[in-house]
Write a protein that holds these residues in place. Structure first.
Motif, PDB file in Angstrom:
ATOM      1  N   HIS A 189       0.817  -1.212   0.000  1.00  0.00           N
ATOM      2  CA  HIS A 189       0.000   0.000   0.000  1.00  0.00           C
ATOM      3  C   HIS A 189       0.856   1.270   0.000  1.00  0.00           C
ATOM      4  O   HIS A 189       0.374   2.332  -0.375  1.00  0.00           O
ATOM      5  CB  HIS A 189      -0.940   0.020   1.206  1.00  0.00           C
ATOM      6  N   LEU A 190       2.104   1.182   0.426  1.00  0.00           N
ATOM      7  CA  LEU A 190       2.984   2.347   0.465  1.00  0.00           C
ATOM      8  C   LEU A 190       3.657   2.634  -0.878  1.00  0.00           C
ATOM      9  O   LEU A 190       4.172   3.738  -1.079  1.00  0.00           O
ATOM     10  CB  LEU A 190       4.086   2.139   1.509  1.00  0.00           C
ATOM     11  N   ILE A 191       3.637   1.695  -1.800  1.00  0.00           N
ATOM     12  CA  ILE A 191       4.397   1.863  -3.048  1.00  0.00           C
ATOM     13  C   ILE A 191       3.968   3.098  -3.833  1.00  0.00           C
ATOM     14  O   ILE A 191       4.787   3.942  -4.176  1.00  0.00           O
ATOM     15  CB  ILE A 191       4.302   0.584  -3.919  1.00  0.00           C
ATOM     16  N   LEU A 192       2.671   3.228  -4.120  1.00  0.00           N
ATOM     17  CA  LEU A 192       2.201   4.363  -4.927  1.00  0.00           C
ATOM     18  C   LEU A 192       2.422   5.709  -4.243  1.00  0.00           C
ATOM     19  O   LEU A 192       2.982   6.627  -4.862  1.00  0.00           O
ATOM     20  CB  LEU A 192       0.730   4.186  -5.301  1.00  0.00           C
ATOM     21  N   PRO A 193       1.994   5.896  -2.991  1.00  0.00           N
ATOM     22  CA  PRO A 193       2.222   7.208  -2.382  1.00  0.00           C
ATOM     23  C   PRO A 193       3.708   7.536  -2.199  1.00  0.00           C
ATOM     24  O   PRO A 193       4.121   8.678  -2.397  1.00  0.00           O
ATOM     25  CB  PRO A 193       1.506   7.138  -1.035  1.00  0.00           C
ATOM     26  N   ALA A 194       4.511   6.532  -1.847  1.00  0.00           N
ATOM     27  CA  ALA A 194       5.948   6.799  -1.684  1.00  0.00           C
ATOM     28  C   ALA A 194       6.589   7.156  -3.013  1.00  0.00           C
ATOM     29  O   ALA A 194       7.450   8.030  -3.074  1.00  0.00           O
ATOM     30  CB  ALA A 194       6.631   5.565  -1.074  1.00  0.00           C
ATOM     31  N   PHE A 195       6.156   6.503  -4.091  1.00  0.00           N
ATOM     32  CA  PHE A 195       6.651   6.839  -5.425  1.00  0.00           C
ATOM     33  C   PHE A 195       6.290   8.283  -5.796  1.00  0.00           C
ATOM     34  O   PHE A 195       7.121   9.033  -6.296  1.00  0.00           O
ATOM     35  CB  PHE A 195       6.087   5.865  -6.451  1.00  0.00           C
TER      36      PHE A 195
END
Length: 186
Positions: free
Chosen positions: A177-183
């Motif tokens: 779940h962190l991949i998109l916002p962190a990107f």
């Protein structure tokens, strides 16, 4: 070093004070009633008057802003209009997720940027150097919220590879779940 830190803190506080004051000014400058906008079209005049009194909108501008900053100095951020919960509680509830996102964004930036920067520096004026330079300028120029929307559309909606919302349950699900916002932020 301490003088520089003090200057940055004073600058940050000044920016927050100016931004909050501008928001207060815009609330008064925009036509319409904030209480009517919050309550919707079916709100009665009594409901609007009660919300005005509850939010302090019936007081003069200077009293409203002084009350807000006074509460801010005491750690009182007010109450959420819909849930009637203290805003500080809501903020502290979400703080662990925010810290996770900040750390993941920094990690993403470092893992991608440092190796690409080093390789680009070793191969000056090569094709990879030029591509890295163009991508770096483009990612700085594109606001993170625009990057987030397009990443969400591509990877969550069109391809279905990543979740669109939520924080996940458990470590591995949280990381996905962190991949998109962190990107988008990194």
């Amino acid at each position: 070093m301490w003088l520089y830190l003090l200057k940055r803190i004073v600058l940050a506080i000044t920016i927050v004070v100016i931004a909050v004051t501008l928001v207060f000014l815009m609330i008064h400058a925009v036509p319409g009633d904030p209480a009517a906008a919050l309550l919707g079209p079916r709100a009665t005049p009594e409901m609007k008057a009660q919300l005005h009194q509850q939010m302090g909108l019936d007081k003069p501008f200077i009293v409203q802003i002084a009350t807000f900053f006074g509460g801010l100095l005491h750690g009182n951020l007010g109450f959420d209009v819909f849930s009637q919960r203290p805003v500080a509680d809501i903020v502290f509830e979400q703080l662990p997720y925010t810290i996770e996102l900040v750390l993941a964004s920094i990690l993403w930036s470092v893992v991608v940027a440092v190796p690409l920067g080093c390789y680009s520096a070793m191969t000056r004026n090569a094709v990879i150097d030029q591509v890295v330079g163009i991508v770096a300028v483009a990612t700085i120029a594109i606001p993170s919220f625009v990057m987030a929307v397009y990443a969400l559309l591509i990877f969550a909606i069109v391809l279905g590879w990543l979740p669109a919302i939520g924080a996940g349950e458990g470590l591995s699900d949280s990381l996905v779940h962190l991949i998109l916002p962190a990107f988008a932020i990194g």
